[in-house]
Design an enzyme around this catalytic site. Structure first.
Site, PDB file in Angstrom:
ATOM      1  N   ARG A   1       6.762   2.228  10.800  1.00 57.08           N
ATOM      2  CA  ARG A   1       6.504   3.277   9.821  1.00 57.08           C
ATOM      3  C   ARG A   1       5.172   3.033   9.125  1.00 57.08           C
ATOM      4  O   ARG A   1       4.839   1.897   8.803  1.00 57.08           O
ATOM      5  CB  ARG A   1       7.623   3.311   8.772  1.00 57.08           C
ATOM      6  CG  ARG A   1       7.397   4.335   7.689  1.00 57.08           C
ATOM      7  CD  ARG A   1       8.532   4.405   6.708  1.00 57.08           C
ATOM      8  NE  ARG A   1       8.709   3.198   5.920  1.00 57.08           N
ATOM      9  CZ  ARG A   1       7.892   2.816   4.937  1.00 57.08           C
ATOM     10  NH1 ARG A   1       6.836   3.522   4.619  1.00 57.08           N
ATOM     11  NH2 ARG A   1       8.145   1.702   4.275  1.00 57.08           N
TER      12      ARG A   1
ATOM     13  N   GLY B   1      25.232   8.649  -1.172  1.00 52.67           N
ATOM     14  CA  GLY B   1      23.946   8.057  -1.517  1.00 52.67           C
ATOM     15  C   GLY B   1      23.196   8.976  -2.473  1.00 52.67           C
ATOM     16  O   GLY B   1      23.280  10.202  -2.373  1.00 52.67           O
TER      17      GLY B   1
ATOM     18  N   GLY C   1      19.428  11.571  -0.710  1.00 46.31           N
ATOM     19  CA  GLY C   1      20.733  11.997  -1.201  1.00 46.31           C
ATOM     20  C   GLY C   1      20.641  12.895  -2.426  1.00 46.31           C
ATOM     21  O   GLY C   1      21.225  13.978  -2.472  1.00 46.31           O
TER      22      GLY C   1
ATOM     23  N   LEU D   1      16.310   9.113  -2.722  1.00 45.82           N
ATOM     24  CA  LEU D   1      15.474  10.303  -2.577  1.00 45.82           C
ATOM     25  C   LEU D   1      16.155  11.342  -1.699  1.00 45.82           C
ATOM     26  O   LEU D   1      16.224  12.516  -2.050  1.00 45.82           O
ATOM     27  CB  LEU D   1      14.122   9.922  -1.976  1.00 45.82           C
ATOM     28  CG  LEU D   1      13.161   9.215  -2.925  1.00 45.82           C
ATOM     29  CD1 LEU D   1      11.884   8.859  -2.197  1.00 45.82           C
ATOM     30  CD2 LEU D   1      12.862  10.078  -4.135  1.00 45.82           C
TER      31      LEU D   1
ATOM     32  N   ARG E   1       0.549  -3.366   9.487  1.00 47.91           N
ATOM     33  CA  ARG E   1       1.579  -4.270   8.979  1.00 47.91           C
ATOM     34  C   ARG E   1       2.135  -5.222  10.032  1.00 47.91           C
ATOM     35  O   ARG E   1       2.256  -6.416   9.790  1.00 47.91           O
ATOM     36  CB  ARG E   1       2.734  -3.451   8.410  1.00 47.91           C
ATOM     37  CG  ARG E   1       2.366  -2.743   7.141  1.00 47.91           C
ATOM     38  CD  ARG E   1       3.507  -1.900   6.615  1.00 47.91           C
ATOM     39  NE  ARG E   1       3.121  -1.336   5.321  1.00 47.91           N
ATOM     40  CZ  ARG E   1       3.890  -0.531   4.596  1.00 47.91           C
ATOM     41  NH1 ARG E   1       5.080  -0.203   5.038  1.00 47.91           N
ATOM     42  NH2 ARG E   1       3.468  -0.075   3.439  1.00 47.91           N
TER      43      ARG E   1
ATOM     44  N   SER F   1       2.128  -4.792  -3.370  1.00 41.93           N
ATOM     45  CA  SER F   1       1.599  -3.622  -2.672  1.00 41.93           C
ATOM     46  C   SER F   1       0.523  -3.992  -1.658  1.00 41.93           C
ATOM     47  O   SER F   1      -0.322  -4.856  -1.878  1.00 41.93           O
ATOM     48  CB  SER F   1       1.003  -2.644  -3.678  1.00 41.93           C
ATOM     49  OG  SER F   1       0.288  -1.660  -2.985  1.00 41.93           O
TER      50      SER F   1
END
Lengths: 251, 647
Positions: free
Chosen positions: B442, B40, B45, B43, B337, B284
């Protein structure tokens, strides 16, 4: 809607290619261009024919993987729009659409509409970075950067590396791509120590990869999905010339 | 299954520095004798590969895209959190730690999350040094914005393209190492299996996606940074190629899979337009700062809007239901969310949805435009409005925007200890591919932080420790002729041949769509015992159909996207079953996991800390066998478990 497609089919890099005609029906105006190709491929699979290979990934206009020359224009007719963000409402029922791969010596065709753009990576590997070893950085706010400079660097850094600029250029030059990275990094204080070295190494990698020279036509700018400006090429030329002079006269 | 989290001794704030001191080091001259595989190039990897190569190790990095720069981290819009406290608003490592634990609904490991908060500041420093053009103020210092789930302004951003700029930063460091010959990059290569030697991860089997050639790669250890599994839903905001194969294959080789049912559904995506849709696009979350979410009060009116008879702008105030403002008066349109997503789903299920499919709610800027003027709104959200217009053909300045929730991120992943090592020694897992930091939900702008924390600041230390423990006599493992490599390779080749030889009637995509619908309907925003049991049955049947009726045209010795998808869908079906089992096991509601049976009278998630304050880790016991669940208990010594309230 119903569309006639003329699509470039080429089995491999060694094989010779040709246009093949297809027809697709029941395409929704709200579909994206690539969803239209998905539909075509599903139809081909039903008939046990080989689907058309094309590159794509994020489908939100940022990864730079999608390509396609659509009716002679890289990424198609809409300004500042990648192929994956192009929607079928911009076409009319009964239209004939020609779809080809990027055409440039430095981007050889892999299969059908898929090309090999690793030449771009080779330019980046030559100097498209600031040497900043992990863990060696100072506090971020110790390097104040005027907002105007940061904004301009960001404008140049928005490049997605799709290669449309090369595909549009009659010389297949990669100056807009290379200029964007040079302009992003050379402008910033962090990028200054390697400014000259970077300009020379990236240009020589670009030449070595087989891209043509720039003759100020400007087709690159007009097809760029991220509206990268020709100014980045002037910036590159200036820094490259400055660096070359220094090398010649050893100052 | 050994689930010792290996949390270092000492107070929370000193665990990481103590641990760094106690870890073994590898002498710089010896590092070049070790080989490391990184799978991968996102970010996690890219940053891990670059940092390990800078230290002197030989790194091989693999990605399925045509360039490492295309990994899907690039699509992250909003920003990256860091406890810099540049805004002087009371931020600190402790606060970022606390917000992340609370945001994750108390289902993550304290020590890991604390370390994440601790290294967050270094990430910003590192990125600025690389030339990442973060937004700045006129004084030249870095700007911040606020984001959901926090009361401080700690998010750093680069317009709406933060993920792109951070990834290009990591990619530039990776390029430097590729140019220097310390990283060998394999693009358009997909990992299809993991090779174990004496129980340690020592290599991978990959397929060259252009030539179809299967090859073996050996190393002293393997780092998986292959991203999340959101595409199990078919429609998600993930890139088309994102898949679970690398982590699922590791699971099948003995790595524990933790909390697979924890998935995040993002409330503000562009609604589905029809059957041919292949991808969902996120808008967004920042839009909810000014947009008001509503649907009509009555079903009849909604129907008229859907059929185009009624213009939503003409609807009187008293006929509109601003349901988030009504239900959550203090947070209103900025409710977290999971809560916003579920509420949108509820009103659509009541028949009050507004998109042509009935699955959409309004996000209306009318009031914001009349309050602040169109120019102000254009400055704030111009690029997002343009994107919306490009995709839907509608102008959100005149007509209310329509949104609907979509799968966006997966908190579950391979189980890892404090060193980010899985239950297989020598197999490290970084970024979205592991389960470590986000618990059951998250927070916004924390994914980028975690990917880079793992890659720049954790993996380079803990991998060194593992290699140091192996000892220099073991360095440079490269025996690809051993039995383990040849038998794993034969299995990979057989799996591919099996897929091609079914010669049925249905395309891989048609199975993927069916799978996605089952998972979305039964294991999506709301789950129940009944829906999950049904899903497991349906997936059993889907698996049988897949094995009987799959059609892969073309052969395996060339670029063949159908074969690639078939392999990924096959793993997604197996993984989907695991996900439903996990959701069924967890008889509580927490974060992104909402079980209908476990809710308060007001319809809020009801956690059960006495029974479920643990990480559910699944062990593979063989094809056709039910996987076995193990528990890693979560101990909270530094935060008090509370109930999230956004009323």
């Amino acid at each position: 809607m119903r569309l006639n497609l003329k699509i470039w089919r080429q089995e491999s890099g060694q094989a010779s290619g040709r246009f093949v005609d297809y027809m697709v029906e029941n395409i929704s105006h709200d579909s994206s261009f690539l969803e239209m190709l998905d539909t075509l491929n599903e139809e081909l699979i039903k008939k046990n024919d080989l689907p058309v290979s094309f590159d794509h990934d994020c489908r939100e206009g940022i990864c730079g993987m999608c390509s396609l020359v659509i009716n002679g224009e890289p990424h198609g007719p809409e300004k500042a729009t990648t192929t994956c963000q192009l929607h079928m409402r911009h076409f009319r029922d009964g239209d004939t659409i020609t779809i080809e791969p990027w055409r440039a010596n430095a981007f050889p065709v892999v299969k059908d509409l898929v090309t090999d753009r690793s030449a771009f990576d080779s330019i980046m590997q030559a100097g498209g970075f600031i040497t900043a070893r992990t863990g060696s950085a100072v506090d971020a706010n110790e390097i104040p950067i005027a907002k105007g400079i940061a904004d301009k660097a960001m404008d140049a850094a928005a490049c997605i590396g799709c290669g449309a600029c090369v595909a549009a250029c009659p010389n297949a030059s990669a100056m807009l791509f290379t200029g964007a990275k040079v302009s992003h990094l050379n402008r910033l204080p962090q990028g200054k120590p390697e400014k000259e070295r970077r300009s020379i190494l990236m240009v020589s990698a670009m030449d070595k990869a087989g891209f043509g020279g720039c003759t100020n036509i400007g087709a690159c700018e007009s097809v760029c999905p991220k509206s990268i400006n020709l100014d980045v090429i002037s910036h590159l030329n200036r820094d490259y010339q400055g660096a070359s002079m220094k090398r010649i006269f050893h100052f | 299954m050994n689930l010792d989290p290996k949390i270092p001794e000492g107070p929370l704030s000193q665990k990481w520095s103590n641990h760094k001191f106690n870890m073994r080091l590898v002498n710089p001259a010896n590092r070049r004798k070790y080989n490391i595989i990184v799978v991968g190039s996102g970010l996690a990897g890219s940053s891990a590969a670059a940092s390990l190569a800078e230290q002197g190790y030989n790194v091989s990095c693999f990605c399925y895209q045509d360039s490492p720069r295309r990994a899907h981290s690039i699509a992250a819009q909003g920003g990256i959190n860091a406890a810099k406290n540049y805004q002087n608003d009371g931020d600190s490592i402790q606060r970022l730690f606390y917000d992340t634990i609370k945001g994750g609904d108390y289902r993550s490991r304290e020590a890991n999350v604390y370390r994440l908060a601790e290294v967050s500041s270094n990430i910003i420093d590192q990125c600025v040094a690389q030339g990442v053009p973060f937004a700045r103020e006129y004084g030249g210092l870095l700007a911040n914005r606020s984001f959901g789930g926090a009361q401080v302004s700690r998010t750093f951003y680069a317009r709406g393209q933060t993920g792109q700029q951070l990834l290009l930063g990591a990619y530039s460091s990776l390029n430097r190492q590729i140019g220097a010959g310390k990283v060998k990059m394999y693009t358009r290569h997909e990992m299809l299996d993991l090779v174990l030697i004496h129980g340690h991860a020592k290599g991978i089997i990959v397929r060259n996606l252009i030539t179809g050639k299967i090859s073996r790669h050996a190393a002293d250890c393997v780092v998986l940074a292959s991203g999340g599994y959101g595409n199990v839903f078919y429609l998600s905001t993930n890139a088309q190629g994102c898949n679970v194969t690398a982590t699922f294959r590791a699971f099948k080789r003995g790595a524990g899979f933790a909390n697979p049912c924890f998935t995040q559904i993002h409330p503000t995506c562009i609604p589905v337009h029809g059957e041919d849709q292949a991808k969902l696009t996120l808008m967004s979350e920042s839009l909810r700062n000014d947009g008001r979410v509503w649907v009509p009060k009555s079903k009849a009116v909604a129907e008229k809007i859907r059929s185009g008879i009624l213009d939503p702008n003409s609807l009187a105030e008293c006929d509109r239901d601003y349901y988030l403002e009504r239900k959550y008066p203090s947070f209103g349109n900025l409710a977290p969310r999971d809560i916003s997503s579920r509420s949108a789903n509820e009103v659509c299920l009541e028949g009050r949805g507004v998109a042509s499919t009935g699955l959409g709610v309004y996000l209306d800027f009318r009031d914001a435009i009349s309050r602040d003027g169109e120019q102000v709104i254009r400055e704030r959200y111009g690029n997002l409005f343009e994107m919306y217009n490009r995709i839907t053909g509608e102008d959100p300045y005149c007509k209310p925007m329509m949104i609907f929730p979509a799968v966006h991120y997966t908190m579950g992943g391979l189980w890892v200890d404090y060193n980010l090592q899985s239950t297989i020694p020598g197999l490290f897992v970084a970024g979205e591919a592991n389960f470590s930091d986000h618990g059951a939900n998250r927070l916004g702008a924390s994914a980028l932080m975690q990917g880079l924390a793992d890659g720049y600041f954790v993996i380079p230390y803990t991998v060194g420790n593992y290699l140091g423990e192996l000892g220099i006599s073991q360095a440079g493992f490269n025996d690809i002729k051993s039995e383990a490599f040849s038998s794993t390779e034969s299995e990979v080749i057989k799996r591919l041949e099996d897929l091609i030889s079914i010669k049925g009637t249905r395309s891989p995509r048609s199975f993927h769509k069916e799978l996605g619908k089952i998972i979305w309907d039964h294991c999506g925003m709301e789950r129940s015992r009944k829906s999950l049991e049904e899903a497991i049955q349906k997936l059993d049947k889907l698996k049988i159909d897949f094995e009987k009726d799959l059609r892969v045209v073309g052969h395996s010795k060339t670029l063949n996207a159908e074969l690639e998808r078939a392999g990924r869908v096959s793993d997604f079906i197996g993984f989907g079953q695991l996900m439903c089992r996990d959701a069924l096991m967890r008889e509580e509601s927490c974060g992104g996991h909402f079980r209908k049976e476990y809710q308060t009278n007001e319809g809020e998630a009801l956690r059960d800390d006495s029974k479920y304050a643990f990480v559910g880790v699944w062990e593979f016991l063989g094809d056709g066998e039910e996987p076995k669940m193990h528990k890693e208990p979560l101990c909270f010594e530094n935060v008090q478990l509370g109930t999230r309230s956004y009323k």
